[in-house]
Design a protein around this motif. Structure first.
Motif, PDB file in Angstrom:
ATOM      1  N   CYS A   1       0.555  -1.416  14.415  1.00  0.00           N
ATOM      2  CA  CYS A   1      -0.165  -2.040  13.380  1.00  0.00           C
ATOM      3  C   CYS A   1       0.655  -2.107  12.002  1.00  0.00           C
ATOM      4  O   CYS A   1       0.437  -3.023  11.335  1.00  0.00           O
ATOM      5  CB  CYS A   1      -1.379  -1.496  13.354  1.00  0.00           C
TER       6      CYS A   1
ATOM      7  N   SER B   1       2.095  -5.345   9.626  1.00  0.00           N
ATOM      8  CA  SER B   1       1.149  -5.589   8.567  1.00  0.00           C
ATOM      9  C   SER B   1       1.679  -6.050   7.379  1.00  0.00           C
ATOM     10  O   SER B   1       2.980  -6.216   7.261  1.00  0.00           O
ATOM     11  CB  SER B   1       0.659  -4.244   8.295  1.00  0.00           C
TER      12      SER B   1
ATOM     13  N   TRP C   1      -0.814   3.486   3.856  1.00  0.00           N
ATOM     14  CA  TRP C   1      -1.394   2.436   4.517  1.00  0.00           C
ATOM     15  C   TRP C   1      -2.560   2.545   5.242  1.00  0.00           C
ATOM     16  O   TRP C   1      -3.489   1.968   5.301  1.00  0.00           O
ATOM     17  CB  TRP C   1      -0.331   1.516   5.297  1.00  0.00           C
TER      18      TRP C   1
ATOM     19  N   ARG D   1      -6.397  -7.449  14.752  1.00  0.00           N
ATOM     20  CA  ARG D   1      -5.504  -7.778  13.485  1.00  0.00           C
ATOM     21  C   ARG D   1      -4.452  -8.634  14.143  1.00  0.00           C
ATOM     22  O   ARG D   1      -4.033  -9.535  13.180  1.00  0.00           O
ATOM     23  CB  ARG D   1      -4.595  -6.279  13.273  1.00  0.00           C
TER      24      ARG D   1
ATOM     25  N   GLU E   1      -7.809  -5.672   4.087  1.00  0.00           N
ATOM     26  CA  GLU E   1      -7.842  -4.300   4.164  1.00  0.00           C
ATOM     27  C   GLU E   1      -8.937  -3.537   3.043  1.00  0.00           C
ATOM     28  O   GLU E   1      -9.390  -4.395   2.358  1.00  0.00           O
ATOM     29  CB  GLU E   1      -6.466  -3.700   3.532  1.00  0.00           C
TER      30      GLU E   1
ATOM     31  N   VAL F   1      -5.483  -9.390   5.870  1.00  0.00           N
ATOM     32  CA  VAL F   1      -5.126  -9.192   7.150  1.00  0.00           C
ATOM     33  C   VAL F   1      -4.827 -10.215   7.911  1.00  0.00           C
ATOM     34  O   VAL F   1      -3.675 -10.608   8.578  1.00  0.00           O
ATOM     35  CB  VAL F   1      -5.910  -8.079   7.972  1.00  0.00           C
TER      36      VAL F   1
END
Length: 634
Positions: free
Chosen positions: A48, A52, A115, A133, A505, A512
């Motif tokens: 992830c 990101s 993060w 995501r 986020e 995202v």
């Protein structure tokens, strides 16, 4: 001979890191060992981060800082954001050949900590997080409710609100959507497909039960129906199987197991917002000029002359209960206390959780609406106002997290500048909570985050429980008004007036992903206006289909992964956002199929067809006979 499965998990996970996510998904089917390995939380959390937007922005920021430094200092080495860097052609994140593997690993862990959006007490399925995501997203439209006498696409009955109902409890698998219909009825949809087809109507009351004058009266006037401008007009208590509907100035209570009205309460002004219902606290009701508490758990006993009216309610509707509530106004008992409002128009009411506990509610009540402040009440001291938080925007939706929020720490984490110890300290603040609100400021969307302390805390800096922690995103969230905001996994999800649903986020700044709702017209008969700009539907209300206590537990207890979808209401229809490669259901799935004739009917139809064929053959023979004789035909 040792095989691939005999290798240590660390080596296998390193091998998996070179595979595409689709290939890893297929690998789960090989064996139980590979299934558990392919859902490793640490592996998917790292995946992830790698994909990101947080990491992309961090790399761009460091690349820009490096270029500026080279221009000013002629290529000398420096330190950027606490990470070693030089002017050679090494990687932008500081991974130069001179750095040891140990220092690179420490830096990777530090960036991961900056993060990572989850808190120490949260349980997160990172495999499910990766799907939501970065996986495909699909918009599905729930089955339409039609008038029984005019069941055609042009005559569907509009839904006037929505709430979620868990008949087996919040930990159960069944999820139903509850909506009041424009015909005065109540309708239930199957969201998860456990009681029928997914997205289909599973139960529906008879029309008119929500009308004050009863189902048999003339209810064509809009003043007798649910106000289409009230977004928070329905609330559900799943434990007691009850739903509450705001109909003008009346609160109508419905038994969801029998789909019949069991009580009605009247208020002096029109109801504009309802809080979420919970069996542990009274319902909070916002009217145009006041805030009221309604404890439906301690209902007044009926008088002797009214006891027989309850049994006859099915044919009388809410009128008898309305008359009873009017008579209570003239009783000797004092009216329940309420909090007057100096400015009209509350639109959202939030019951805040206890710090660190998602399922437990505190005594804090927050109210937002068409006024510039968020009002704070304490249920123990109601109706006195405890404090307020200045926003300056017109807010229409709120949600919260039982975890702390710091403006400074959030900004430094977004830039990747905190150490691991500093991140842990910021997430472990005692008694901290986060209030999230959305609305409109100067015609643009406004996403706002406030750090709050507990009401019982002695360190509260303001009467409203607000710390010096406020973040207002009025630039990058949306060019149009935000309509609804919810927590969705480890992200914040909101809808806007442009027809988008966006996921950010928890810093309120880093986007995202996003998806456009589109419009729900049937594929076989689209409108000529479907392709015009601005014709998309808007999600006026969003609801995660799973409570936060269960949605993140994909790895514990053998629960299914990727079950936390997003239900939305457009003002007239319901839809469901799912994370899949293909729709879970379509409008055609709900069409009534023509009934197949039974064997006896089919035989009779065949016999009739054969008889007609023979009759036509005889008629043709007669025509040829007349023609051959040269006789005139008639």
């Amino acid at each position: 001979m040792a095989g691939l499965s005999d290798l240590p998990e660390e080596i296998l996970l390193h091998i998996l890191s070179f595979l595409d996510p689709r290939e890893i998904t297929i690998l789960q089917l090989v064996s139980r060992g590979f299934y558990n390995l392919a859902r490793d939380d640490a592996f998917w959390r790292a995946r992830c981060l790698e994909e990101s937007s947080f990491l992309d922005v961090l790399h761009r920021r460091r690349r820009l800082a490096k270029q500026i430094h080279q221009a000013l200092h002629g290529g000398a080495a420096t330190t950027i954001n606490g990470v070693g860097s030089s002017t050679d052609d090494s990687d932008d994140d500081g991974d130069s050949p001179r750095r040891t593997a140990e220092s690179r690993e420490r830096e990777r862990v530090r960036i991961m900590a900056n993060w990572d959006p989850c808190f120490p007490s949260e349980r997160v399925s990172w495999y499910g997080e990766y799907i939501q995501r970065h996986g495909p997203v699909v918009v599905n439209w729930m089955q339409y409710a039609y008038d029984e006498d005019r069941a055609s696409p042009e005559n569907f009955i509009e839904a006037r609100g929505v709430a979620l109902y868990y008949p087996d409890g919040e930990l159960g698998e069944t999820v139903l959507a509850v909506s009041p219909l424009d015909d005065g009825g109540v309708c239930l949809w199957d969201v998860g497909g456990t009681r029928g087809k997914r997205g289909a109507i599973v139960a529906r009351s008879r029309p008119g039960i929500l009308f004050i004058d009863g189902p048999e009266a003339d209810n064509r006037r809009r003043s007798k129906r649910i106000d289409s401008g009230v977004t928070e007009c329905v609330s559900v208590d799943s434990r007691q199987h009850k739903a509450f509907f705001a109909v003008q100035s009346h609160l109508i209570e419905v038994d969801l197991q029998r789909l019949s009205v069991v009580d009605c309460e009247s208020f002096p002004w029109s109801i504009t917002a309802l809080s979420a219902a919970s069996p542990s606290v009274p319902l909070t009701i916002g009217t145009s000029l006041g805030i009221h508490l309604h404890d439906y758990r301690s209902r007044k006993p009926l008088r002797n002359d009214e006891s027989d009216r309850v049994d006859g309610f099915e044919r009388m509707g809410a009128k008898a209960f309305y008359e009873r509530s009017i008579r209570h106004i003239f009783d000797d008992e004092p009216l329940p206390p309420y909090a007057p409002l100096s400015q009209p128009g509350p639109l959202s009411i939030l019951h805040l959780q206890q710090p660190g506990r998602e399922a437990d509610l505190s005594d804090d009540i927050y109210v937002a609406g068409r006024f510039s402040n968020i009002l704070h009440y304490d249920r123990r001291k109601f109706p006195s106002i405890r404090g307020s938080i200045h926003s300056g925007a017109r807010l229409c939706s709120m949600t919260s997290l039982p975890y702390p929020f710091s403006t400074l720490d959030s900004e430094l984490r977004r830039k990747g500048e905190l150490s691991v110890e500093q991140v842990e300290a910021s997430k472990s603040a005692v008694g901290g909570r986060t209030l999230v609100a959305c609305g409109e400021y100067n015609t643009k969307g406004s996403l706002e985050l406030y750090g709050l302390t507990s009401s019982d805390s002695a360190h509260t800096s303001t009467p409203g429980g607000l710390q010096n922690c406020t973040f207002k995103n009025r630039q990058t969230c949306s060019q149009s008004k935000l309509l609804s905001v919810v927590n969705h996994g480890t992200r914040i999800a909101f809808s806007d007036g442009s027809g988008y649903i966006k996921w950010f986020e928890r810093d309120g700044f880093t986007e995202v992903r996003r998806c456009r709702i589109g419009h729900s017209e049937r594929s076989q008969g689209p409108s000529i206006f479907a392709s015009m700009p601005g014709s998309d539907d808007m999600a006026r209300k969003l609801l995660p289909t799973r409570p936060a206590a269960k949605a993140g537990n994909g790895t514990g207890g053998g629960q299914a992964t990727n079950v936390d979808d997003l239900l939305f209401w457009t003002g007239e229809k319901l839809g469901l956002v799912t994370f899949s490669a293909r729709p879970g259901f379509t409008a055609e799935d709900f069409e009534q199929q023509a009934e197949m004739p039974d064997a006896e009917t089919l035989a009779a139809q065949n016999e009739y067809s054969e008889m007609m064929r023979r009759a036509l053959e005889r008629q043709a023979d007669d025509v040829r006979f007349v023609r051959d004789l040269g006789l005139p035909s008639f």
